[in-house]
Design a protein around this motif. Structure first.
Motif, PDB file in Angstrom:
ATOM      1  N   ALA A  10       0.820  -1.213   0.000  1.00 15.63           N
ATOM      2  CA  ALA A  10       0.000   0.000   0.000  1.00 15.63           C
ATOM      3  C   ALA A  10       0.858   1.268   0.000  1.00 15.63           C
ATOM      4  O   ALA A  10       0.352   2.358  -0.254  1.00 15.63           O
ATOM      5  CB  ALA A  10      -0.935   0.004   1.201  1.00 15.63           C
ATOM      6  N   ASP A  61      -6.112   5.862  -0.447  1.00 14.19           N
ATOM      7  CA  ASP A  61      -6.677   4.506  -0.373  1.00 14.19           C
ATOM      8  C   ASP A  61      -7.993   4.518   0.402  1.00 14.19           C
ATOM      9  O   ASP A  61      -9.016   3.975  -0.056  1.00 14.19           O
ATOM     10  CB  ASP A  61      -5.651   3.584   0.308  1.00 14.19           C
ATOM     11  CG  ASP A  61      -5.993   2.114   0.173  1.00 14.19           C
ATOM     12  OD1 ASP A  61      -7.144   1.729   0.440  1.00 14.19           O
ATOM     13  OD2 ASP A  61      -5.091   1.328  -0.170  1.00 14.19           O
ATOM     14  N   ASP A  70     -13.014   3.104  -5.456  1.00 19.04           N
ATOM     15  CA  ASP A  70     -12.356   1.795  -5.456  1.00 19.04           C
ATOM     16  C   ASP A  70     -13.370   0.727  -5.061  1.00 19.04           C
ATOM     17  O   ASP A  70     -13.790   0.646  -3.900  1.00 19.04           O
ATOM     18  CB  ASP A  70     -11.181   1.774  -4.458  1.00 19.04           C
ATOM     19  CG  ASP A  70      -9.986   2.566  -4.953  1.00 19.04           C
ATOM     20  OD1 ASP A  70      -9.959   2.916  -6.145  1.00 19.04           O
ATOM     21  OD2 ASP A  70      -9.077   2.836  -4.142  1.00 19.04           O
ATOM     22  N   ARG A  79      -6.191  -2.404  -3.526  1.00 16.03           N
ATOM     23  CA  ARG A  79      -6.021  -1.468  -2.428  1.00 16.03           C
ATOM     24  C   ARG A  79      -6.448  -2.152  -1.135  1.00 16.03           C
ATOM     25  O   ARG A  79      -7.412  -2.924  -1.112  1.00 16.03           O
ATOM     26  CB  ARG A  79      -6.848  -0.205  -2.666  1.00 16.03           C
ATOM     27  CG  ARG A  79      -6.460   0.553  -3.939  1.00 16.03           C
ATOM     28  CD  ARG A  79      -5.111   1.200  -3.793  1.00 16.03           C
ATOM     29  NE  ARG A  79      -4.752   1.994  -4.963  1.00 16.03           N
ATOM     30  CZ  ARG A  79      -3.652   1.805  -5.679  1.00 16.03           C
ATOM     31  NH1 ARG A  79      -2.806   0.846  -5.357  1.00 16.03           N
ATOM     32  NH2 ARG A  79      -3.384   2.572  -6.713  1.00 16.03           N
TER      33      ARG A  79
END
Length: 293
Positions: A10, A61, A70, A79
């Protein structure tokens, strides 16, 4: 995949060249000008830059997941919030920790550079958070590209040169613009890849606003403009730096060619890595040119 490995991924390690290159190139420019450079400045600047970028990635994220950008339909790399490895709250907390560590690493730089470094440092942290979070998220307003040019190019290079010389130099501006343009290729490719899913959640990146054709020409411009700016170094007498960095030109051709012949898809993940390579190789070559020329 272990949780620790997922967290490390990440960090988005392939894109961390955006923090590394301006610090190295700016330091090399100082040496090329016959001025002394401070190793401690390089160390703390690198640490702060890495931490700010990682913090920005964690906030991105968490926020993109909460805003619906996402989802399981995402074609980019996994993610950690989207995958359910950590909650959005925990990911946001990690981002805050990295921003706090960046501020700590910036203290020695502030002691050396004074109030202007305080302003740059706080602005960098604030804009890192505001990239996707807050009332005016830059990425959702189409300002992400400008953010990268400014903070991972101009201010990063000019700041480290200022810390070593105490002066704001035209040479640092030109070099910062070159580095920033190549760093922005990464985000432009990322946004073109995610254009359709971003459109669904009203994330108005330049790719969403301008369309595929516009984005392709933007990427081409970002790839090649730094090489044209090498004319400045040639006429200023830094001819080795101007010529040596041209050996990165085939990478620019490769990235641009791939973007123009391939529709936005998961294949862009590979092109993203190639653009990081372009940014890194150009930065290293021009730095070597400064060091030896």
């Amino acid at each position: 995949m272990s949780q620790i490995k997922s967290i490390l991924l990440a960090f988005r390690p392939k894109t961390l060249t955006a923090a590394l290159v301006p610090c190295l190139a700016g330091t090399a420019l100082v040496k090329a000008m016959g001025l002394s450079w401070d190793g401690a400045v390089l160390f703390y600047a690198l640490a702060a830059a890495f931490l700010i970028q990682i913090g920005t990635n964690f906030v991105n994220d968490a926020v993109d997941f909460k805003k619906g950008a996402d989802t399981e339909k995402r074609i980019g790399p996994q993610r950690i919030t989207q995958a359910g490895i950590l909650s959005a709250g925990k990911v946001m907390a990690l981002g805050t920790v990295f921003f706090a560590l960046a501020i700590l690493c910036g203290i020695p730089l502030v002691i050396k550079g004074g109030p202007v470094i305080v302003a740059i440092g706080l602005a960098s942290v604030a804009m890192g958070y505001a990239y996707t979070a807050g009332p005016f998220p830059l990425a959702y307003l189409g300002l992400g590209d400008l953010f990268v040019i400014l903070f991972f190019g101009l201010l990063a290079v000019m700041g480290i040169v200022f810390l070593n010389t105490g002066t704001w130099l035209t040479e640092a501006f030109v070099l910062g613009l070159q580095i920033g343009l190549h760093a922005t290729v990464l985000i432009a490719i990322n946004n073109l890849r995610d254009r359709e899913t971003d459109k669904l959640v009203n994330k108005k990146t330049l790719a969403v606003r301008g369309g595929v054709k516009f984005s392709r020409w933007e990427i081409a411009t970002l790839c090649f403009a730094p090489f044209l700016l090498n004319l400045y170094w040639w006429f200023e007498g830094y001819k080795i730096a101007a010529v040596l960095s041209l050996f990165a030109l085939p990478l620019a051709v490769k990235v641009t060619k791939n973007i123009f012949k391939t529709e936005p898809s998961a294949a862009y993940n590979k092109f993203l890595a190639q653009s990081a390579g372009l940014h890194l190789v150009f930065g290293i070559l021009i730095s070597i040119g400064f060091m030896i020329g």
